[in-house]
Design an enzyme around this catalytic site. Structure first.
Site, PDB file in Angstrom:
ATOM      1  CB  VAL A 227      -0.955   0.004   1.218  1.00 39.09           C
ATOM      2  CG1 VAL A 227      -0.183   0.059   2.528  1.00 39.09           C
ATOM      3  CG2 VAL A 227      -1.948   1.154   1.134  1.00 39.09           C
TER       4      VAL A 227
ATOM      5  CB  CYS B  17       6.379   0.252   0.844  1.00 38.68           C
ATOM      6  SG  CYS B  17       6.181   1.676  -0.224  1.00 38.68           S
TER       7      CYS B  17
END
Length: 216
Positions: free
Chosen positions: A81, A175
């Site tokens: 994400v 991430c």
């Protein structure tokens, strides 16, 4: 390396993520069907949103997907994400790697090199981290990378934090990296201008991929 023609779009207005994602997919499909079509580059900013890559762990999203306050998109790229927002400079590259190098590792390293060159133009010292994708300055992440690829035609690209609300990253585990701190370019120089940085991004991409840019 052959000269390649690339269509470039650099909107001044803040764009909605989904509109630009659809545009990328259209250019990707056009290249898949006819590799004589030009590549496509987009440089701009997004309204606040969160994107999840293929196979993302939803535990890295620290709010409910049912919360209508946030725009969330599951998209065709690797990685976990991340967050987009005004003040973050986003660059998308829809390229036919058959004209460059059919090697995704080569392509990721090329993008990292481009980011380091951009930041180096402004004397921002940065580095890579073993086993992680992206670019750091000190112990803070300043740029993220996420790519997709279909039949060697790429999609998505990279995002550099220029002058954005870093608190928006507190809604996720960026991430998938726990305790990941973020930095902005203006942390190092308050006088930077985002339009000037866009010009440098365009210049370095043009040099690294030997592009002839057209507006369309």
């Amino acid at each position: 390396m052959l000269n390649r023609t690339a269509i470039i779009k650099q909107p001044d207005k803040i764009s909605f993520f989904n509109d630009v994602y659809k545009l990328q997919k259209e250019y990707q499909q056009a290249l898949i069907l006819d590799n004589s079509k030009p590549d496509f580059i987009w440089i701009g900013e997004h309204q606040l949103c969160y994107t999840l890559g293929r196979g993302s762990n939803y535990d890295n999203l620290l709010f409910s997907l049912n919360d209508e306050k946030y725009d969330v998109f599951k998209i065709d790229r690797g990685g976990e994400v991340t967050c987009h927002m005004p003040g973050q400079l986003v660059t998308y590259l829809v390229l036919d790697l058959k004209n460059f190098n059919k090697d995704l590792n080569w392509y990721l390293r090329k993008i990292e090199k481009i980011i380091i060159k951009i930041l180096g133009t402004y004397n921002i010292e940065c580095h890579l981290k073993n086993g992680l994708t992206g670019v750091w300055t000190g112990n803070k992440k300043i740029a993220s990378i996420g790519i997709g690829c279909k039949r060697w035609i790429t999609i998505n690209g990279f995002a550099i934090n220029f002058d954005c609300e870093l608190e928006n990253f507190n809604k996720i585990i960026p991430c998938g990296i726990k305790d990941c701190l973020m930095a902005n370019m203006i942390d190092f120089n308050k006088n930077l201008n985002i339009k000037e940085v866009k010009r440098i991004v365009k210049k370095i991409i043009q040099e690294e991929f030997n592009f002839d840019f057209v507006s369309k």
